[in-house]
Design a protein around this motif. Structure first.
Motif, PDB file in Angstrom:
ATOM      1  N   LEU A  44       0.941  -1.174   0.041  1.00 33.37           N
ATOM      2  CA  LEU A  44      -0.138  -0.106  -0.156  1.00 33.37           C
ATOM      3  C   LEU A  44       1.063   1.265   0.018  1.00 33.37           C
ATOM      4  N   TYR A  45       1.864   1.277   0.800  1.00 31.52           N
ATOM      5  CA  TYR A  45       2.886   2.510   1.068  1.00 31.52           C
ATOM      6  C   TYR A  45       3.699   2.604  -0.445  1.00 31.52           C
ATOM      7  N   ALA A  46       3.872   1.335  -1.017  1.00 32.94           N
ATOM      8  CA  ALA A  46       4.442   1.361  -2.348  1.00 32.94           C
ATOM      9  C   ALA A  46       3.567   2.127  -3.395  1.00 32.94           C
ATOM     10  N   PHE A  47       2.274   1.861  -3.213  1.00 35.60           N
ATOM     11  CA  PHE A  47       1.438   2.339  -4.306  1.00 35.60           C
ATOM     12  C   PHE A  47       1.034   4.144  -3.922  1.00 35.60           C
ATOM     13  N   ARG A  48       1.147   4.219  -2.844  1.00 41.28           N
ATOM     14  CA  ARG A  48       1.191   5.735  -2.363  1.00 41.28           C
ATOM     15  C   ARG A  48       2.267   6.400  -2.759  1.00 41.28           C
ATOM     16  N   ARG A  49       3.389   6.030  -2.367  1.00 41.86           N
ATOM     17  CA  ARG A  49       4.808   6.809  -2.419  1.00 41.86           C
ATOM     18  C   ARG A  49       5.696   6.321  -3.574  1.00 41.86           C
ATOM     19  N   GLY A  50       5.716   5.263  -4.128  1.00 44.70           N
ATOM     20  CA  GLY A  50       6.583   5.079  -5.193  1.00 44.70           C
ATOM     21  C   GLY A  50       7.563   4.197  -4.985  1.00 44.70           C
ATOM     22  N   LEU A  51       8.279   3.905  -5.714  1.00 45.51           N
ATOM     23  CA  LEU A  51       9.482   2.892  -5.612  1.00 45.51           C
ATOM     24  C   LEU A  51      10.413   3.350  -4.499  1.00 45.51           C
ATOM     25  N   LEU A  95       6.616   0.373  -8.418  1.00 48.30           N
ATOM     26  CA  LEU A  95       6.977   0.474  -9.711  1.00 48.30           C
ATOM     27  C   LEU A  95       5.505   0.895 -10.382  1.00 48.30           C
ATOM     28  N   PHE A  96       4.525   0.684  -9.807  1.00 44.90           N
ATOM     29  CA  PHE A  96       3.004   0.917 -10.356  1.00 44.90           C
ATOM     30  C   PHE A  96       2.414   1.887  -9.665  1.00 44.90           C
ATOM     31  N   ALA A  97       2.928   2.571  -8.934  1.00 47.69           N
ATOM     32  CA  ALA A  97       2.440   3.721  -8.161  1.00 47.69           C
ATOM     33  C   ALA A  97       1.761   4.727  -8.732  1.00 47.69           C
ATOM     34  N   LYS A  98       2.240   5.340  -9.899  1.00 45.57           N
ATOM     35  CA  LYS A  98       1.879   6.444 -10.868  1.00 45.57           C
ATOM     36  C   LYS A  98       0.675   5.978 -11.369  1.00 45.57           C
ATOM     37  N   LYS A  99       0.694   4.690 -12.013  1.00 47.49           N
ATOM     38  CA  LYS A  99      -0.661   3.899 -12.606  1.00 47.49           C
ATOM     39  C   LYS A  99      -1.762   3.612 -11.609  1.00 47.49           C
ATOM     40  N   VAL A 100      -1.567   3.214 -10.381  1.00 43.31           N
ATOM     41  CA  VAL A 100      -2.426   3.007  -9.465  1.00 43.31           C
ATOM     42  C   VAL A 100      -3.149   4.174  -8.951  1.00 43.31           C
ATOM     43  N   GLN A 101      -2.171   5.485  -8.796  1.00 42.91           N
ATOM     44  CA  GLN A 101      -3.106   6.599  -8.244  1.00 42.91           C
ATOM     45  C   GLN A 101      -3.706   7.192  -9.355  1.00 42.91           C
ATOM     46  N   SER A 102      -3.321   7.140 -10.626  1.00 40.04           N
ATOM     47  CA  SER A 102      -4.094   7.821 -11.670  1.00 40.04           C
ATOM     48  C   SER A 102      -5.359   7.018 -11.989  1.00 40.04           C
ATOM     49  N   LEU A 103      -5.432   5.584 -12.031  1.00 43.72           N
ATOM     50  CA  LEU A 103      -6.567   4.834 -12.001  1.00 43.72           C
ATOM     51  C   LEU A 103      -7.699   5.083 -10.809  1.00 43.72           C
ATOM     52  N   THR A 179     -11.785   2.448   1.297  1.00 42.43           N
ATOM     53  CA  THR A 179     -11.072   3.550   1.603  1.00 42.43           C
ATOM     54  C   THR A 179      -9.928   4.200   0.475  1.00 42.43           C
ATOM     55  N   PRO A 180     -10.596   4.445  -0.675  1.00 39.23           N
ATOM     56  CA  PRO A 180      -9.822   4.665  -1.891  1.00 39.23           C
ATOM     57  C   PRO A 180      -8.654   6.144  -1.596  1.00 39.23           C
ATOM     58  N   ARG A 181      -8.804   6.755  -0.946  1.00 39.84           N
ATOM     59  CA  ARG A 181      -8.030   7.996  -0.429  1.00 39.84           C
ATOM     60  C   ARG A 181      -6.756   7.505   0.010  1.00 39.84           C
ATOM     61  N   PHE A 183      -4.787   5.316  -1.379  1.00 35.12           N
ATOM     62  CA  PHE A 183      -4.175   5.120  -2.522  1.00 35.12           C
ATOM     63  C   PHE A 183      -3.747   6.384  -3.408  1.00 35.12           C
ATOM     64  N   ILE A 184      -4.249   7.398  -2.701  1.00 39.77           N
ATOM     65  CA  ILE A 184      -3.836   8.558  -3.669  1.00 39.77           C
ATOM     66  C   ILE A 184      -3.203   9.568  -2.692  1.00 39.77           C
ATOM     67  N   THR A 185      -2.170  10.025  -3.252  1.00 39.55           N
ATOM     68  CA  THR A 185      -1.211  11.015  -2.763  1.00 39.55           C
ATOM     69  C   THR A 185      -0.546  11.804  -3.711  1.00 39.55           C
ATOM     70  N   LYS A 186      -0.098  13.140  -3.527  1.00 38.55           N
ATOM     71  CA  LYS A 186       0.393  14.049  -4.369  1.00 38.55           C
ATOM     72  C   LYS A 186       1.913  13.823  -4.532  1.00 38.55           C
ATOM     73  N   THR A 187       2.687  13.267  -3.650  1.00 37.07           N
ATOM     74  CA  THR A 187       3.993  12.827  -3.707  1.00 37.07           C
ATOM     75  C   THR A 187       4.233  11.238  -4.109  1.00 37.07           C
ATOM     76  N   VAL A 188       4.751  11.306  -5.217  1.00 35.19           N
ATOM     77  CA  VAL A 188       5.198   9.902  -5.656  1.00 35.19           C
ATOM     78  C   VAL A 188       6.693   9.679  -6.191  1.00 35.19           C
ATOM     79  N   ALA A 189       7.444   9.160  -5.160  1.00 35.53           N
ATOM     80  CA  ALA A 189       9.026   9.170  -5.899  1.00 35.53           C
ATOM     81  C   ALA A 189       9.340   8.258  -7.156  1.00 35.53           C
TER      82      ALA A 189
END
Length: 189
Positions: A44-51, A95-103, A179-181, A183-189
């Protein structure tokens, strides 16, 4: 910006602590298979914050095994592979963070669920690949008579990884639905 970065790393530290606590819950299936519940918060953290932050959280999770005395060490190299490298690779779902967040933001549920599963399997299988490597080289002598180290390690580690990925995927899909929120954050590394 500095406070935002600090909060990302603090969140990773908390995630690692949560992962180690979940790791203490007995989830053994027979003598050789386990379900690693700690993969749920790390993924979950990986999806929120990135690799990069997720690799950091996974790495800390591995170190925490030493801190609480829950590390099984046969040799320094085995310990390094299984607790530093393998747990760091648990963050590869990032590796899938940006895609998960945008979807998630677009509420494209079917595609989102697919990428949650893909990301969860990627991180989990990356981690368990390293456990497989260590199992082959270091734990092979524990294989049942007539079973080679490769087969023994493959069966125990890869199947544990698949079982863990399936369970973690299902739980993460439920979390995303309720709780979809998260999975969404504005900071993805």
């Amino acid at each position: 910006m500095r406070n935002k970065n600090f909060s990302v790393w603090m969140e990773g530290t908390i995630i690692a602590a949560l992962a180690i606590v979940l790791s203490l819950i007995p989830t053994n299936i027979g003598p050789s298979f386990t379900i690693s519940l700690g993969m749920i918060p790390v993924t979950l953290y990986a999806f929120r914050r990135g690799l990069v932050p997720a690799v950091y959280a996974g790495f800390l999770w591995g170190i925490l095994h030493f801190v609480i005395g829950n590390a099984y060490i046969l040799s320094p190299l085995q310990g390094f592979i299984e607790y530093f490298i393998a747990f760091a690779f648990a963050g590869f779902g990032g590796l899938f963070a940006k895609k998960v967040q945008s979807l998630s933001e677009e509420n494209r549920v079917h595609q989102l669920n697919l990428f949650i599963v893909l990301g969860t399997f990627t991180g989990t299988m990356a981690r368990f690949f390293w456990h497989f490597v260590a199992g082959y080289y270091f734990w092979g002598s524990y294989a049942p008579e007539g079973m080679g180290a490769f087969v023994y390690s493959f069966i125990t580690q890869i199947l544990s990884g698949v079982i863990t990925a399936v369970v973690a995927s299902m739980i993460l899909i439920v979390i995303q639905k309720t709780t979809p929120r998260l999975f969404i954050t504005k900071t993805v590394a």
